[in-house]
Design a protein around this motif. Structure first.
Motif, short mmCIF file in Angstrom:
data_model
loop_
_atom_site.label_atom_id
_atom_site.label_comp_id
_atom_site.label_asym_id
_atom_site.label_seq_id
_atom_site.Cartn_x
_atom_site.Cartn_y
_atom_site.Cartn_z
N ALA A 1 1.96 16.48 -0.22
CA ALA A 1 1.65 15.19 -0.81
C ALA A 1 1.94 14.05 0.16
O ALA A 1 1.11 13.15 0.37
CB ALA A 1 2.45 14.99 -2.10
N SER A 2 3.12 14.07 0.77
CA SER A 2 3.51 13.00 1.68
C SER A 2 2.60 12.94 2.90
O SER A 2 2.09 11.86 3.26
CB SER A 2 4.96 13.20 2.12
N ALA A 3 2.38 14.08 3.52
CA ALA A 3 1.51 14.11 4.71
C ALA A 3 0.09 13.68 4.37
O ALA A 3 -0.54 12.92 5.12
CB ALA A 3 1.51 15.52 5.31
N GLY A 4 -0.41 14.15 3.21
CA GLY A 4 -1.77 13.79 2.82
C GLY A 4 -1.92 12.32 2.52
O GLY A 4 -2.93 11.69 2.88
N LEU A 5 -0.94 11.72 1.86
CA LEU A 5 -1.02 10.29 1.54
C LEU A 5 -0.88 9.43 2.79
O LEU A 5 -1.55 8.40 2.93
CB LEU A 5 0.06 9.93 0.52
N VAL A 6 -0.01 9.84 3.69
CA VAL A 6 0.13 9.12 4.96
C VAL A 6 -1.19 9.13 5.72
O VAL A 6 -1.62 8.12 6.27
CB VAL A 6 1.27 9.73 5.80
N ASP A 7 -1.85 10.28 5.74
CA ASP A 7 -3.14 10.39 6.43
C ASP A 7 -4.18 9.47 5.81
O ASP A 7 -5.13 9.05 6.49
CB ASP A 7 -3.64 11.83 6.40
N ARG A 8 -4.02 9.15 4.55
CA ARG A 8 -4.97 8.28 3.85
C ARG A 8 -4.57 6.81 3.93
O ARG A 8 -5.22 5.96 3.32
CB ARG A 8 -5.09 8.73 2.39
N GLY A 9 -3.48 6.51 4.64
CA GLY A 9 -3.09 5.12 4.86
C GLY A 9 -1.99 4.57 3.99
O GLY A 9 -1.70 3.38 4.02
N PRO B 1 -3.06 15.27 -2.83
CA PRO B 1 -3.03 13.88 -2.37
C PRO B 1 -4.23 13.05 -2.84
O PRO B 1 -4.07 11.84 -3.09
CB PRO B 1 -3.01 14.02 -0.84
N ASP B 2 -5.41 13.65 -2.96
CA ASP B 2 -6.57 12.90 -3.41
C ASP B 2 -6.35 12.37 -4.83
O ASP B 2 -6.66 11.21 -5.13
CB ASP B 2 -7.82 13.78 -3.39
N ASP C 1 0.84 -1.20 0.00
CA ASP C 1 0.00 0.00 0.00
C ASP C 1 0.88 1.25 0.00
O ASP C 1 0.70 2.15 0.81
CB ASP C 1 -0.92 0.02 1.22
N SER C 2 1.84 1.28 -0.90
CA SER C 2 2.79 2.40 -0.91
C SER C 2 2.73 3.17 -2.22
O SER C 2 2.33 2.64 -3.26
CB SER C 2 4.22 1.90 -0.69
N ILE C 3 3.13 4.42 -2.15
CA ILE C 3 3.28 5.27 -3.32
C ILE C 3 4.67 5.90 -3.26
O ILE C 3 5.09 6.38 -2.20
CB ILE C 3 2.20 6.35 -3.38
N ALA C 4 5.38 5.86 -4.38
CA ALA C 4 6.71 6.45 -4.46
C ALA C 4 6.59 7.93 -4.79
O ALA C 4 5.91 8.30 -5.75
CB ALA C 4 7.55 5.74 -5.50
N LEU C 5 7.23 8.76 -4.00
CA LEU C 5 7.30 10.19 -4.26
C LEU C 5 8.75 10.53 -4.55
O LEU C 5 9.62 10.37 -3.69
CB LEU C 5 6.81 10.99 -3.05
N VAL C 6 9.02 10.98 -5.76
CA VAL C 6 10.39 11.24 -6.16
C VAL C 6 10.48 12.60 -6.86
O VAL C 6 9.46 13.15 -7.30
CB VAL C 6 10.93 10.14 -7.11
N GLY C 7 11.70 13.12 -6.95
CA GLY C 7 11.88 14.41 -7.60
C GLY C 7 13.32 14.84 -7.56
O GLY C 7 14.21 14.10 -7.11
N ALA C 8 13.55 16.05 -7.99
CA ALA C 8 14.89 16.57 -8.16
C ALA C 8 15.59 16.82 -6.83
O ALA C 8 14.96 17.15 -5.82
CB ALA C 8 14.84 17.87 -8.96
N ARG C 9 16.91 16.67 -6.84
CA ARG C 9 17.72 17.03 -5.67
C ARG C 9 17.73 18.56 -5.49
O ARG C 9 17.62 19.05 -4.37
CB ARG C 9 19.14 16.51 -5.83
N SER D 1 4.16 13.15 10.19
CA SER D 1 2.73 12.79 10.26
C SER D 1 2.53 11.42 10.89
O SER D 1 1.44 10.84 10.78
CB SER D 1 2.14 12.80 8.85
N SER D 2 3.59 10.90 11.53
CA SER D 2 3.54 9.58 12.20
C SER D 2 3.17 8.47 11.23
O SER D 2 2.45 7.52 11.58
CB SER D 2 2.54 9.61 13.37
N GLY D 3 3.66 8.59 9.99
CA GLY D 3 3.36 7.58 8.99
C GLY D 3 4.54 6.65 8.75
O GLY D 3 5.60 6.78 9.36
N GLN D 4 4.33 5.72 7.82
CA GLN D 4 5.36 4.75 7.47
C GLN D 4 6.10 5.24 6.23
O GLN D 4 5.50 5.75 5.28
CB GLN D 4 4.71 3.39 7.16
#
Length: 417
Positions: free
Chosen positions: A174-182, A321-322, A153-161, A204-207
Motif C-alpha cells: 500500500a505504501s509503495a503503491g501510493l508513493v508511486d502515485r504521488g 493502492p488504486d 496530498d497525503s494518506i494516513a496508513l495506520v494499524g496494529a503494533r 520507494s523514494s517517497g515522502q
C-alpha cells in the motif's frame, strides 16, 4: 517587555534559532507564547485553544500568568467557554507555569535543529485548522518543511503494533503503491504497521511524515531511532509537544487526531477488535475524512477491527493502492461530510470525557515504584490539584493507586486466576 518572567534578551536568540531571524518583535513574542503553551496545556485542550484564538497567544498567556479574574476574563472571551471551565483550566495550567521549562524546550529545539511552526506559516498543514479549538497551538518539526508542505496530498496508513506477516505485506504494498502515485504517507512511527508504512515509503523514494506523541528530540519507540533518523533526513517528524515531553497514553490518543486531520484520507490496514488504530479511524470519521479498511482472513483476530469498521462504521473496503487512492483523488479535494457525528468505537471517542479522561492522565503520571506527591502528579498530568485528589481517591477505592509515605504510587491490577 517580558513574559513568564523572561526578558526579550533571553527569549529572542532562542526563538530566532528555531524560527528564523526575520521575526519582528510581535511575531517573536507570539511564537514564544505558543511554544510555552505547548508545554502548559495538554494536547487538544479546548479552553486553551479558545483563549488563544480569541485573545492571541501572548495575551492569553499573560492572563494566565497574572491570574486574571475569571469574571473579567469570561467577559472578554464570551460564551465560548464557561466561567467554571476557565476556573478549572487555570488550576490545570498553574503547576506548569515555569519559565525554566519553556527555555529548556527552546534550547533543546535549537540543539536538534527543530523548527517551530505556527498557524499562518507556509508549511502549516491546512487540515489542522479543521480541528477548531482542539487544533494544535504550534507544531515542532524535525526534518524538511518541504515534506510537510505535501501534507495536502497525503494518506494516513495506520494499524496494529502486533502486526502479522499478512498485515506488514499489505502495508508495504500500500505504501509503495501510493508513493508511486504521488501521495505522501502519514503514520505514527509505532512498531508493526506504522513502521512498515514509513519504511516502504522511504524505500520507494517517497515522502513520509511521522507524528509523535512526545518531543521530537527523544524518539519513541527507541527501537525505531534509526528509522526516525532516516525520516528526519528524507521526510518530516512532527509533534505538538515541546522537546523533552514524554509520550503518554493520553498523548497517543490525542496524537491520532493530528494524523487524521493532516491526511486527506485514513486507511486502517490491520487492527484487532480493540486496536488503538480504531481511535484514529474515529477521529477521521468525526472530521468527515474518507475512511478505508483492508479486510483480512475472517478467522484472524488481527483483522477483526478492520471488519468491524467496514460492517459498523461505513469504512470503505479497500484491497490495493488504486482503491485507496480513490478515497482521496489527487485531481481535486475530496468532499467533506458536513456535521459529521463523533464516532464512538469500543468506548473511545474523539473527546474522552470526565473522570475517564482524567484517570488516563493521572495513571500516566503515576509510577509503580517511586511515590509522587499530588502537586507533582498534577504538573505531570496537566490537571488541577483538586481533580488529581479526586481521581486518586477513586483509584484508591478500586485498588488502582495507593498512598505510601508522602506520596502516591500506581498499583498493578490483581492477577487473574
Amino acid at each position: 517587555m517580558s513574559i513568564l518572567g523572561l526578558k526579550e534578551s533571553q527569549v529572542a536568540p532562542l526563538v530566532r534559532a528555531i524560527a528564523g531571524d526575520e521575526q519582528d518583535r510581535d511575531a517573536l513574542w507570539d511564537r514564544f507564547s505558543r511554544s510555552a503553551w505547548t508545554g502548559i496545556a495538554e494536547p487538544g485542550d479546548r479552553v486553551a485553544g479558545t483563549l488563544v484564538a480569541v485573545l492571541g497567544a501572548r495575551e492569553a498567556l499573560d492572563a494566565v500568568v497574572s491570574r486574571e479574574n475569571v469574571e473579567a476574563l469570561h467577559g472578554r472571551v464570551g460564551d465560548t467557554v464557561t466561567k467554571e471551565e476557565l476556573g478549572q483550566a487555570f488550576e490545570r495550567w498553574t503547576p506548569r507555569l515555569q519559565s525554566r521549562t519553556a527555555l529548556l524546550a527552546l534550547s533543546q529545539a535549537a540543539r536538534y535543529g527543530v523548527r517551530l511552526l505556527v498557524p499562518g506559516d507556509t508549511a502549516w498543514p491546512p487540515g489542522m485548522d479543521d480541528l477548531g479549538p482542539h487544533a494544535p497551538l504550534a507544531l515542532w518539526l524535525r526534518g524538511n518543511e518541504s515534506t510537510l508542505a505535501t501534507a495536502g496530498d497525503s494518506i494516513a496508513l495506520v494499524g496494529a503494533r502486533a502486526a502479522t506477516g499478512y498485515g506488514e505485506h499489505v502495508a508495504m504494498e500500500a505504501s509503495a503503491g501510493l508513493v508511486d502515485r504521488g501521495y505522501t504517507i502519514v503514520s505514527g512511527a509505532a512498531y508493526g504497521i506504522d513502521g512498515m508504512a514509513h519504511r516502504a515509503a522511504l524505500a520507494s523514494s517517497g515522502q513520509t511524515i511521522a507524528v509523535l506523541a512526545g518531543g521530537v528530540d527523544r524518539f519513541y519507540p527507541s527501537g525505531h531511532e534509526a528509522l526516525l533518523t532516516r525520516i528526519v533526513d528524507a521526510g518530516a517528524v512532527l509533534s505538538e509537544l515541546p522537546c523533552g515531553a514524554a509520550p503518554t497514553k493520553w498523548r497517543f490518543l490525542q496524537r491520532n487526531r493530528l494524523i487524521a486531520a493532516m491526511s486527506r484520507a485514513t486507511v486502517v490496514l490491520e487492527a484487532g477488535w480493540r486496536s488503538g488504530s480504531l481511535n484514529t479511524a474515529g477521529h477521521a470519521a468525526a472530521l468527515g475524512r474518507p475512511l478505508g479498511a483492508v479486510p483480512g482472513p475472517v478467522t484472524s483476530a488481527a483483522s477483526a477491527g478492520c471488519h468491524r469498521l467496514i460492517r459498523e462504521f461505513d469504512a470503505v473496503c479497500v484491497t490495493n493502492p488504486d482503491e485507496m487512492a480513490e478515497l482521496a483523488p489527487l485531481t481535486g479535494l475530496a468532499d467533506r461530510a458536513e456535521g459529521a457525528l463523533r464516532t464512538t468505537i469500543e468506548g473511545e471517542t474523539v473527546e474522552p470525557a470526565g473522570m475517564q479522561e482524567d484517570r488516563v492522565r493521572v495513571v500516566d503520571a503515576l509510577s509503580t515504584r517511586s511515590a509522587r506527591v499530588v502537586d507533582d502528579i498534577a504538573a505531570r498530568a496537566g490537571l488541577s490539584v483538586a481533580t488529581v485528589q479526586g481521581v486518586l481517591g477513586a483509584m484508591q477505592l478500586d485498588g488502582g493507586a495507593a498512598e505510601r509515605g508522602s506520596g502516591w504510587v500506581r498499583t498493578p491490577p490483581p492477577a487473574r486466576g
